[in-house]
Enzyme design. Structure first.
Site, short mmCIF file in Angstrom:
data_model
loop_
_atom_site.label_atom_id
_atom_site.label_comp_id
_atom_site.label_asym_id
_atom_site.label_seq_id
_atom_site.Cartn_x
_atom_site.Cartn_y
_atom_site.Cartn_z
CD GLU A 24 5.42 40.72 -45.12
OE1 GLU A 24 4.29 40.79 -44.60
OE2 GLU A 24 5.99 41.68 -45.67
CG ASP A 25 8.16 35.42 -46.28
OD1 ASP A 25 7.99 36.63 -46.55
OD2 ASP A 25 9.04 35.02 -45.51
#
Ligand code: MN
Length: 286
Positions: free
Chosen positions: A67-68
């Site tokens: 996600e990051d």
């Protein structure tokens, strides 16, 4: 931090995941100013303390990578194999479930979380993630604090409770409480004579006293354990009791487990010598 690494051999998937997470989150910082990797290490330590397996601890270290960072699930699978990738994928999907305070159908949200989970380990890592985010909530702006707290109170604390993790559920609720109900929390802080921590200390003294007295009277207890009531459950009870603190008798509780029914009655007799029962407040569930 190095405690985690010390627990696993150098060739373990955990050791590799640790190095990879450090590299992947290299440039990221948390709202607190700490390097981002401190978050995933804290989550991994919690997961390990719950006795979960190596793939779960590795997944905890990698749970925010897809996600990051620019790395993909494919990168995770290539480096760490299918099992870890499967867990990370579940965690990435959970992160995308959005909760809004207006959405009152929390039961279907809880079901959604469960349906995304497939493997219980995913939910456990998620709970460890939420616990660390709640413990470090102070660095976030008030509107984020409130949104995350509401979600914790309505979705994750009840899920932890259903898994039998009452202590975790209580801590998640207590961390949320000041943000979901600031007036109620202030009221409780002003009117309570003891803090949760003081109740823990008191409960420990009670445990020692009970254990010694039982022994002196020749009763072999299998376990004597105590718990202190969390703020949130206390507040819920107060609402039912007209906000009258003098009506609350279970700020601390002791549980004694013995081998036989005879010993159980004998232990009860001993406890009643230490603390006399309050008329009308005593129930015998033996
Ligand atoms: Mn996270």
């Amino acid at each position: 931090m190095s405690d985690l690494l010390a627990a696993y051999p150098p060739e373990s998937v955990v050791t590799h995941a640790y190095a990879f997470a450090k590299e992947a989150h290299r440039d990221a910082v948390r709202a607190s100013g700490d390097p981002y990797v401190t978050h995933v290490i804290a989550v991994a330590n919690t997961v390990r303390s719950w006795g979960l397996d190596e793939p779960s601890v590795a997944a905890a270290l990698l749970h925010d990578v897809v996600e990051d960072t620019t790395f993909t699930l494919k990168d995770i699978e290539q480096r760490f194999g299918k099992e870890v990738a499967f867990l990370v994928d579940g965690l990435t999907k959970l992160k995308r479930i959005s909760y809004s305070p207006e959405q009152r159908d929390v039961e279907s949200l809880r079901k959604l979380v469960i349906s995304f989970t497939k493997d219980l380990r995913v939910l456990l890592v998620k709970l460890a993630d939420r616990l660390h985010n709640m413990r470090t909530l102070a660095s976030l702006p008030p509107d984020r604090q409130r949104k995350i707290s509401l979600e914790t109170m309505e979705v994750y604390a009840p899920l932890a409770y259903r898994l039998g993790m009452q202590k975790l559920s209580g801590e998640l609720e207590d961390l949320s409480f000041p943000h979901t109900n600031p007036e109620g929390y202030d009221w409780l802080m002003k009117n309570m004579e003891s803090s949760y921590e003081e109740r823990i200390v008191y409960a420990d003294r009670v445990r020692a006293m009970v254990a010694t007295t039982l022994k002196k009277n020749g009763i072999q207890a299998i376990t004597v354990d105590t718990r202190a009531k969390h703020h949130t459950s206390l507040y819920k009870k107060l609402i039912r009791r007209g906000m009258d603190l003098s009506q609350i008798y279970d700020l601390v509780a002791v549980r004694i487990i013995v081998g036989t029914i005879e010993e159980c009655y004998a232990a009860l007799g001993i406890v009643h010598k230490l603390w006399s029962p309050i008329h009308g407040q005593f129930d015998d569930y033996i």
